[in-house]
Design an enzyme around this catalytic site. Structure first.
Site, PDB file in Angstrom:
ATOM      1  N   TYR A   1      58.226  50.652  49.927  1.00  0.00           N
ATOM      2  CA  TYR A   1      57.815  50.183  51.094  1.00  0.00           C
ATOM      3  C   TYR A   1      56.848  51.199  51.896  1.00  0.00           C
ATOM      4  O   TYR A   1      57.249  52.186  51.838  1.00  0.00           O
ATOM      5  CB  TYR A   1      58.455  49.688  51.896  1.00  0.00           C
ATOM      6  CG  TYR A   1      58.956  47.907  51.897  1.00  0.00           C
ATOM      7  CD1 TYR A   1      57.791  47.626  51.928  1.00  0.00           C
ATOM      8  CD2 TYR A   1      60.547  47.639  51.871  1.00  0.00           C
ATOM      9  CE1 TYR A   1      58.079  45.546  52.252  1.00  0.00           C
ATOM     10  CE2 TYR A   1      59.856  45.966  52.246  1.00  0.00           C
ATOM     11  CZ  TYR A   1      59.207  45.161  52.417  1.00  0.00           C
ATOM     12  OH  TYR A   1      59.563  43.990  52.195  1.00  0.00           O
TER      13      TYR A   1
ATOM     14  N   GLU B   1      54.722  50.080  54.731  1.00  0.00           N
ATOM     15  CA  GLU B   1      53.683  48.929  55.753  1.00  0.00           C
ATOM     16  C   GLU B   1      53.025  50.279  56.630  1.00  0.00           C
ATOM     17  O   GLU B   1      53.218  51.138  56.549  1.00  0.00           O
ATOM     18  CB  GLU B   1      54.869  48.563  56.712  1.00  0.00           C
ATOM     19  CG  GLU B   1      55.258  47.073  55.928  1.00  0.00           C
ATOM     20  CD  GLU B   1      56.458  46.591  56.501  1.00  0.00           C
ATOM     21  OE1 GLU B   1      57.181  47.459  56.146  1.00  0.00           O
ATOM     22  OE2 GLU B   1      56.773  45.848  56.779  1.00  0.00           O
TER      23      GLU B   1
ATOM     24  N   THR C   1      37.274  40.854  44.456  1.00  0.00           N
ATOM     25  CA  THR C   1      38.629  40.811  43.550  1.00  0.00           C
ATOM     26  C   THR C   1      38.572  41.552  43.167  1.00  0.00           C
ATOM     27  O   THR C   1      37.616  42.218  42.087  1.00  0.00           O
ATOM     28  CB  THR C   1      38.908  39.475  42.582  1.00  0.00           C
ATOM     29  OG1 THR C   1      37.285  38.563  42.676  1.00  0.00           O
ATOM     30  CG2 THR C   1      39.148  38.525  43.824  1.00  0.00           C
TER      31      THR C   1
ATOM     32  N   LYS D   1      38.539  40.819  38.512  1.00  0.00           N
ATOM     33  CA  LYS D   1      37.284  39.286  37.308  1.00  0.00           C
ATOM     34  C   LYS D   1      36.812  40.728  36.129  1.00  0.00           C
ATOM     35  O   LYS D   1      37.110  41.152  35.623  1.00  0.00           O
ATOM     36  CB  LYS D   1      37.023  38.574  37.991  1.00  0.00           C
ATOM     37  CG  LYS D   1      37.863  37.692  39.206  1.00  0.00           C
ATOM     38  CD  LYS D   1      36.527  36.411  39.773  1.00  0.00           C
ATOM     39  CE  LYS D   1      37.512  35.390  40.562  1.00  0.00           C
ATOM     40  NZ  LYS D   1      38.207  36.004  41.484  1.00  0.00           N
TER      41      LYS D   1
ATOM     42  N   ARG E   1      45.653  42.201  38.842  1.00  0.00           N
ATOM     43  CA  ARG E   1      45.301  40.725  40.146  1.00  0.00           C
ATOM     44  C   ARG E   1      45.337  41.932  41.659  1.00  0.00           C
ATOM     45  O   ARG E   1      46.120  41.838  41.953  1.00  0.00           O
ATOM     46  CB  ARG E   1      46.008  39.854  39.573  1.00  0.00           C
ATOM     47  CG  ARG E   1      46.362  38.609  40.042  1.00  0.00           C
ATOM     48  CD  ARG E   1      46.847  37.527  39.330  1.00  0.00           C
ATOM     49  NE  ARG E   1      46.325  37.349  38.413  1.00  0.00           N
ATOM     50  CZ  ARG E   1      44.939  37.235  37.642  1.00  0.00           C
ATOM     51  NH1 ARG E   1      44.426  35.906  39.100  1.00  0.00           N
ATOM     52  NH2 ARG E   1      44.046  36.598  36.913  1.00  0.00           N
TER      53      ARG E   1
HETATM   54  N1  DSN Z   1      40.452  31.134  40.800  1.00  0.00           N
HETATM   55  C1  DSN Z   1      38.491  31.856  40.943  1.00  0.00           C
HETATM   56  C2  DSN Z   1      38.068  31.347  39.880  1.00  0.00           C
HETATM   57  O1  DSN Z   1      38.728  30.921  38.154  1.00  0.00           O
HETATM   58  O2  DSN Z   1      36.956  31.886  40.345  1.00  0.00           O
HETATM   59  C3  DSN Z   1      38.611  31.952  42.275  1.00  0.00           C
HETATM   60  O3  DSN Z   1      39.483  32.312  43.693  1.00  0.00           O
END
Ligand code: DSN
Length: 445
Positions: free
Chosen positions: A65, A67, A237, A240, A246
């Site tokens: 933890y 915080e 994010t 991607k 993630r």
């Molecule tokens: N779900 C994501 C996407 O596929 O672009 C966006 O949050």
């Protein structure tokens, strides 16, 4: 399943796999590894992390933890965690040239909500891209907390060019006086240049936020313009095109650091996921290496090649092409009766994973749609290049010409399996955490 038996799935510090204590979960992990390795992953928002990223996520940091923020924690025992989070922050700042980074957001949605909390009061006006034009739920959809909390006004694409209508953005900004303008999209196949957005924001005295969730890896790899320094806040994010775990992150100028940090914690989240933050640090380190620049370049080459090949098969490309890691296909040009839902389901049966998507002005509902969104970030990581893109275009076209022909779907599935076998996303012959070889005896028994 047979041929995957030599994989260890969920390899622990004790050298044992999940299978030794929980064969039921291990079997599911093994099946998912099999699915990811033997079918084509063309969802534009997905990628294959490195084994090092997986290992960091499967580490003892999940026990802690923490915080608060480095050197300002509410619990003891955080000396090592402080160093990890500081390293992740420094690497994120160095990678994107930012003054401050917050690496705690659990997701892109949380990063966006935190950015809004940092910059806005409930009821304030925000100008952002509409979901059905390529935006995101957190850009003010009425079903999202963002749309319920702030007054969103939406811009979209020009109906002829299908590219962001900057005149509309400027007109709406002048008429509505937003406190914040959001640039960024989730299903938009073109470069989003932050400069005209900055000019419009300056003209009306608005903050500018750039949601870089999709192009973050392309920006880090130097093939897309960097919004840092132009936008007041950049959210993204890490999973991607950036190819990390993630999660989400926020970059901002130093003067906004306190507001952003307070919005993430205690405003929105509790304890940070330090195992994921360690994996973010690993991913930022990987993205700063020269081979990541080559990866980003190849993503653009592959996407453009696949788009061109699909156009030759008779699919209309929304906006006439692509300049990033994804394309949007208008299926009506191929078969007026074929919906995105039918296409996605037929492709799934043939081992080709992508998602249905509304196209601008789509007469069909978001659940049915007239489009497909296809991305190449994951299979480029696996090593695929132009030759494979041409083959992928052919199999997609074949399936969508015969979406109900079981024999065709089975034949394509076999062809896809053979193609994927040449590009395994993970090594099959080394004992790596999460995906190494040959320890889960109970799975093989
Ligand atoms: N779900 C994501 C996407 O596929 O672009 C966006 O949050």
């Amino acid at each position: 399943m047979e041929e995957m038996g030599h994989y260890n799935v969920g390899f622990g510090l004790d050298g044992k796999g999940v299978g030794e204590s929980d064969p039921e979960v291990a079997e599911l992990l093994k099946r998912e590894l099999d699915r990811q390795s033997s079918t084509l992953q063309l969802i534009a928002s997905e990628n294959f992390t490195s084994p090092a990223v997986l290992a960091a996520m499967g580490s003892v940091l999940t026990n802690k933890y923490a915080e608060g923020y480095p050197r300002r924690r509410y619990y003891g025992g955080n000396t090592v965690v402080d160093e990890i989070e500081e390293l992740a922050r420094q690497r994120a700042c160095a990678l994107f040239g930012a003054e401050h980074a917050n690496v705690q957001p659990h997701s892109g949605a949380n990063a966006n909500l935190a950015a809004y909390m940092a910059l806005l009061e409930p009821g304030d006006t925000v100008l952002a891209m509409r979901l059905d034009q390529g935006g995101h739920l957190t850009h003010g959809s009425p079903v999202s907390i963002t749309g319920k909390t702030y007054r969103f006004v939406s811009y979209g694409v020009n109906p002829i060019t299908e590219m962001i209508d900057l005149d509309q953005v400027a007109d709406l900004a002048r008429a509505e006086h937003p406190k914040l303008i959001v640039a960024g999209a989730t299903s938009y196949p073109r470069v989003i240049d932050p400069r005209p957005f900055r000019e419009i924001a300056d003209e009306v005295g608005a903050f500018l936020m750039f949601d870089a969730a999709h192009p973050a890896g392309l920006i880090a790899g130097g093939v897309h313009p960097n919004p840092v320094g132009l936008a007041d806040v950049v959210t993204f994010t890490t999973h991607k095109t950036l190819r990390g775990p993630r999660g989400g992150a926020i970059l901002c100028r130093a003067e906004l650091a306190k507001a952003v940090d307070s919005a993430v914690f205690p405003g929105l989240q509790g304890g940070p996921l330090e195992h994921v933050i360690a994996a973010k640090a690993v991913a930022f380190g990987e993205a700063s290496k020269p081979d990541f620049r080559e990866y980003a370049r190849q993503v653009l080459v592959n996407t453009s090649y696949l788009a061109q090949s699909l156009a030759e098969e008779g699919f209309r490309l929304v906006s006439g092409g692509t300049e990033n890691h994804l394309m949007l296909l208008d299926l009506r040009s191929f078969n007026a009766d074929l919906t995105g839902k039918q296409a996605q389901e037929a492709l799934d049966l043939a081992g080709i994973t992508c998602n249905r998507n509304q196209i601008p002005g789509d007469p069909r509902s978001p659940f049915v749609t007239s489009g497909l969104r296809i991305g190449t970030a994951a299979e480029t990581t696996a090593g695929m290049k132009e030759t494979e893109m041409a083959q992928i275009a052919r199999v997609i076209s074949r399936v969508l010409a015969h979406p109900e022909d079981r024999d065709v779907l089975l034949e394509v599935r076999e062809e896809v399996k053979q193609l994927c076998a040449k590009f395994p996303p993970y090594p099959t012959d080394s004992p790596l955490p999460g995906i190494g070889q040959a320890v889960s005896k109970s799975l093989e028994d």
